[in-house]
Design an enzyme around this catalytic site. Structure first.
Site, short mmCIF file in Angstrom:
data_model
loop_
_atom_site.label_atom_id
_atom_site.label_comp_id
_atom_site.label_asym_id
_atom_site.label_seq_id
_atom_site.Cartn_x
_atom_site.Cartn_y
_atom_site.Cartn_z
N GLU A 117 0.82 -1.22 0.00
CA GLU A 117 0.00 0.00 0.00
C GLU A 117 0.85 1.26 0.00
O GLU A 117 0.43 2.29 -0.51
CB GLU A 117 -0.95 0.00 1.19
CG GLU A 117 -2.09 -1.02 1.09
CD GLU A 117 -1.72 -2.37 1.64
OE1 GLU A 117 -0.53 -2.60 1.95
OE2 GLU A 117 -2.63 -3.23 1.77
N PHE A 172 -11.82 -7.60 13.89
CA PHE A 172 -10.72 -8.01 13.03
C PHE A 172 -10.39 -6.91 12.03
O PHE A 172 -11.27 -6.39 11.35
CB PHE A 172 -11.11 -9.30 12.28
CG PHE A 172 -10.02 -9.76 11.34
CD1 PHE A 172 -8.79 -10.18 11.84
CD2 PHE A 172 -10.22 -9.76 9.97
CE1 PHE A 172 -7.78 -10.58 10.98
CE2 PHE A 172 -9.21 -10.16 9.10
CZ PHE A 172 -7.98 -10.57 9.61
N GLN A 173 -9.14 -6.54 11.98
CA GLN A 173 -8.64 -5.48 11.11
C GLN A 173 -9.31 -4.13 11.32
O GLN A 173 -9.44 -3.33 10.40
CB GLN A 173 -8.69 -5.91 9.64
CG GLN A 173 -7.72 -7.05 9.37
CD GLN A 173 -7.50 -7.33 7.90
OE1 GLN A 173 -8.37 -7.10 7.07
NE2 GLN A 173 -6.32 -7.86 7.59
N LYS A 194 -17.93 -0.81 6.01
CA LYS A 194 -18.37 -1.80 5.03
C LYS A 194 -19.89 -1.75 4.81
O LYS A 194 -20.37 -1.91 3.69
CB LYS A 194 -17.94 -3.19 5.48
CG LYS A 194 -17.82 -4.17 4.34
CD LYS A 194 -17.14 -5.45 4.80
CE LYS A 194 -17.09 -6.46 3.66
NZ LYS A 194 -16.46 -7.72 4.09
N MET A 206 24.31 8.54 2.40
CA MET A 206 24.15 9.83 3.05
C MET A 206 24.41 9.73 4.56
O MET A 206 25.03 10.60 5.16
CB MET A 206 22.75 10.39 2.79
CG MET A 206 22.54 11.79 3.31
SD MET A 206 23.77 12.93 2.67
CE MET A 206 22.94 13.59 1.24
C1 LIG Z 1 12.43 5.52 5.34
C2 LIG Z 1 13.71 6.17 5.72
N1 LIG Z 1 14.53 5.59 6.62
C3 LIG Z 1 15.71 6.15 6.93
C4 LIG Z 1 16.10 7.32 6.35
C5 LIG Z 1 17.44 7.97 6.71
N2 LIG Z 1 18.32 8.02 5.54
C6 LIG Z 1 18.45 9.14 4.78
S1 LIG Z 1 19.46 8.91 3.48
C7 LIG Z 1 19.79 7.33 3.92
C8 LIG Z 1 20.71 6.48 3.11
C9 LIG Z 1 20.19 6.16 1.80
O1 LIG Z 1 20.99 5.17 1.21
P1 LIG Z 1 20.84 4.84 -0.31
O2 LIG Z 1 19.43 4.61 -0.65
O3 LIG Z 1 21.78 3.74 -0.65
O4 LIG Z 1 21.27 6.19 -1.01
P2 LIG Z 1 22.72 6.88 -1.03
O5 LIG Z 1 22.74 7.91 0.05
O6 LIG Z 1 23.75 5.82 -0.82
O7 LIG Z 1 22.79 7.49 -2.37
C10 LIG Z 1 19.10 6.99 5.08
C11 LIG Z 1 19.19 5.69 5.77
C12 LIG Z 1 15.20 7.91 5.43
N3 LIG Z 1 15.45 9.07 4.85
N4 LIG Z 1 14.04 7.30 5.11
#
Ligand SMILES: Cc1ncc(C[n+]2csc(CCOP(=O)(O)OP(=O)(O)O)c2C)c(N)n1
Ligand SMILES: [Mg+2]
Lengths: 175, 577
Positions: free
Chosen positions: B67, B129-130, B179, B492
């Site tokens: 979803e 349920f749900q 529903k 990042m």
């Molecule tokens: C759902 C979610 N969880 C955690 C984060 C924290 N976060 C920001 S950038 C990042 C790393 C992303 O890694 P990748 O997709 O490999 O991209 P890259 O930075 O290596 O280009 C994380 C864990 C986020 N933004 N969103």
């Protein structure tokens, strides 16, 4: 910026979910709702929330902007205590024997302008309407003797100045 | 007047039909011009799916594999078309899976309507349920939401949902429908919503404020425009360009404002914010008049507010009164739709050029180019850079592609280096920074703009958050181009660990699967590039393909994105390395 008491008045459509939406706005910013009253307003089908907070004007203004942004909110305002006529009420439940054992209690009742709502063998109930600090003072005066139960209502308030909302709401009523 | 009303009522009576609530939902969607929705079925929404089956020639339902994917696809569709995206889910876990997409749409002002099934009215509050209180859960992340428990409410509430989602500052709306209301029958007729009495979506522009704004702009020696998504949402691109050109004002963008003005325009000076360009950030603290248009001074844009543009008079154009003085105090606030307010402003603006001021941006650009841009997009070191991949895509696409990015280093690089000629072409999760947004959003974007190339730029981390949506791409042959910039890291976060946590790489190193094989498992043409020598040709092959295409590029593992404003620092203290 200095903190002080602000009274926020919210005119809104009558909707079950709105209270949740509004309280979330305070929750997000860790601002405690010190008093909350929901009632009908001067206009049919329009509700009025009266919310009391103790915070800075900057936060109050931002909160009011966020509240007013909600789809079902018609208008929101904030006022300082000087700008409004307001009342809160409180009930004190006190053991009946104190009325006879402690002379001072009778003085407190007289001086505080409170009413005895009911008396029976075990307890009596005092009702006091007034400003927040007056209720606080009465509470402090009675506390040494023992208060069995205490409750204070949310604030209700009307403004000293005329409010532009009245015209707006009349317009609403017309269409 | 009265007779007209009576006639209309009479007509309506004749056009009413006795149908179930479930069919009414479909009829409402059709009346709103919806022909595409994303969703996932389940117990509490089955009556609606039964109707979707009957109406499949008029209303396409795409089964995403989660979803969350449905919400992001609906968002991608909305962002590229400007129309309302629609997602549907069952009660309980189906509904809670929508929450991330709702939050993303809320913070990025994306028009979306989500419809959820709910347990029958008589079971509400019984922990059935749900059963989950999705209206309660979604309240902070929706512009509006409502639970329908009576069939008669359906047409009015859905009409209201579309109106609220799209009007004013757009946002997500959730309608939860029990529903019983789907099974029960009503006399159906539909009337579009044209107003909600407590809701003023577009404030009336104040001509005096506009005059004050014009006066400040006309007198300014170093005026500076920063524009955001409000320009795109308000379809004010032409007015923005006219203003910029007439007054000769350098203009920079937030990442959600990107593509509202073509990248190569001589007055487009680049990106503001944490990983934005050097000049646009530093010169924020040197301009004398800052004109903010449809942007909200997010902390990723402003850095430390106490040192942000303190020397400047600030003019803030926005449709949302709650944005005024929220983060940055405005000397002049101009409320209203940007198309309208900029349109009113234009005739009051004197023609001007600010050559010396513009030259300062150029000077800063040269510094940034020599220091890092050149190394990013034309590297001479051995490892591949993310920047050179984006540069190749620019060349192969003629700057005409829709670029959808996920979240992380690759996102910042994509926004920094992707070039655009058309508006509504940069789709990314800005405010929420939702990893996993990219792939499903690209599906929605492509289905909303079949005549355009859609390229998704995704990291190896975020890709694995919604990778299951390859199933949609395969099943419906959605010809999106998927580029995974694989650095085998949550890049990042690793960058922050390197810079601010003494290189303690806690849980940011990943052992990744064979992404090419996974794509092949979905019968998607795919290729991996590990050498610079193959890059150009691989990108060209991908862009030339008429089908979905997956390209993995193995990039340098420990590259960093610069410039960077460390969090809490001033825009003036942006680091080039
Ligand atoms: C759902 C979610 N969880 C955690 C984060 C924290 N976060 C920001 S950038 C990042 C790393 C992303 O890694 P990748 O997709 O490999 O991209 P890259 O930075 O290596 O280009 C994380 C864990 C986020 N933004 N969103
Ligand atoms: Mg990565």
């Amino acid at each position: 910026m200095e903190k002080q008491w602000y009274t926020i008045s919210v005119y809104s459509e009558n909707n079950v979910g709105l209270l949740n939406r509004i309280s979330g706005i305070f929750l997000k910013r860790h601002i405690n709702i010190e008093g909350l009253n929901v009632s009908k307003s001067e206009i049919e089908h329009v509700s009025k929330f009266t919310i009391v907070v103790y915070t800075t004007e900057d936060w109050t203004r931002k909160i009011v902007q966020q509240i007013e942004k909600q789809v079902e909110v018609i208008k929101a305002f904030y006022h300082t205590d000087d700008e409004i006529i307001y009342q809160e009420s409180a009930l004190f439940k006190i053991a009946s024997h104190l009325l006879f054992d402690e002379r001072q209690i009778q003085n407190i009742i007289k001086e505080s302008n409170s009413q005895i709502v009911t008396v029976n063998r075990e307890f009596f109930v005092l009702a006091k309407t007034g400003r927040r600090h007056e209720i606080d003072e009465m509470h402090d005066a009675l506390e040494p003797y023992g208060i069995m139960q205490f409750v204070r209502s949310g604030r209700i308030a009307v403004t000293k100045a005329t409010m532009p909302i009245t015209e707006l709401l009349t317009e609403f009523q017309e269409n | 007047m009265e007779t007209l009303k009576a006639q209309k009522k009479e007509q309506q009576k004749q056009t009413t039909m006795r149908i179930t609530g479930a069919e009414a939902i479909i009829q409402c969607l059709l009346a709103e011009g919806v022909d595409l929705i994303y969703g996932y079925p389940g117990g509490a929404i089955m009556p609606v799916y039964d109707e979707l089956y009957k109406f499949q020639d008029r209303l396409t339902h795409i089964l995403t594999r989660h979803e969350q994917g449905a919400t992001h696809a609906a968002q991608g569709y909305a962002r590229v078309t400007g129309k309302v995206g629609v997602a549907m889910a069952t009660s309980g876990p189906g509904a809670t899976n929508l929450v991330t997409g709702l939050a993303d749409a809320q913070i990025d002002s994306t028009p979306m309507v989500c419809i959820t099934g709910q347990v029958p009215r008589h079971l509400l509050g019984s922990d059935a349920f749900q059963e989950t209180d999705i209206v309660g859960i979604s309240t902070p992340v929706t512009k509006w939401n409502y639970q329908v428990t009576k069939v008669e409410e359906i047409p009015e509430i859905i009409a209201k949902a579309f109106y609220i989602a799209k009007s004013g500052r757009p946002g997500p709306v959730l309608v939860d429908i029990t529903k019983n209301a789907q099974f029960d029958e009503l006399d159906f007729s539909y009337e579009k919503c044209t107003g909600v009495r407590s809701y003023k979506p577009v404030p009336q522009p104040d001509p005096q404020a506009i005059e004050q704004a014009a006066e400040l702009i006309n007198k300014a020696k170093k005026p500076y425009i920063v524009f955001g998504q409000g320009v795109i949402l308000g379809e004010a691109e032409a007015e923005l360009k006219a203003l910029v050109e007439k007054a000769g004002i350098p203009a920079a963008w937030t990442i959600l404002g990107l593509s509202a003005m073509e990248t190569d325009h001589p007055l487009n000076v680049g990106m503001v914010g944490m990983h934005g360009n050097y000049g646009p950030n530093v010169l924020t603290n040197e301009c004398d008049v800052l004109v903010a248009i449809g942007m909200r001074f997010d902390d990723r844009v402003t850095g430390d507010l106490n040192t942000y543009a303190k020397q400047a008079k600030v003019i803030h154009f926005d449709i949302d009164p709650a944005e005024i003085n929220k983060n940055v105090k405005a000397d002049v606030a101009v409320l209203g739709n940007a198309k309208e307010t900029l349109g009113m402003l234009l005739p009051l603006i004197n023609e001007n050029k600010h050559e010396a001021w513009l030259a300062e941006f150029e000077k800063k650009h040269q510094i940034e180019y020599n220091e890092l841009i050149e190394k990013d997009i034309h590297p001479t070191k051995e490892g591949l850079t993310m920047g050179e991949v984006i540069e190749q895509i620019n060349q192969a696409s003629g700057q005409n592609a829709v670029i959808v990015s996920d979240v992380g280093q690759h996102q910042m690089i994509a926004c920094r280096y992707a070039k655009f000629k058309q508006t509504k072409s940069n789709i990314t999760s800005g405010g929420l920074g939702t990893m996993g947004f990219g792939l499903p959003a690209a599906i929605g974007a492509k289905m909303g703009a079949m005549d355009r190339e859609v390229v998704a730029i995704i990291g190896d981390g975020g890709y694995q958050m919604t990778i299951q949506e390859l199933g949609v791409i395969f099943q419906h042959n959605v010809p999106v181009k998927i580029v995974v910039l694989n650095n085998d890291h949550l890049g990042m976060v690793r960058q922050w660990q390197e810079l601010f946590f003494d290189r303690r790489y806690a849980s940011t190193v990943m052992t990744n699967p064979d992404f090419v094989k996974i794509a092949e498992g979905y019968h998607i043409q795919s290729r991996r590039v590990t050498e610079r020598a193959d890059l150009k040709e691989a990108v060209q092959e991908m862009m030339a393909s008429k089908n979905p295409y997956f390209l993995e590029v193995k990039v340098e593992k420990e590259d960093n994105v610069f410039p960077m404003i460390p969090s809490g620092a001033s825009v003036a203290d942006i680091r080039l390395k």
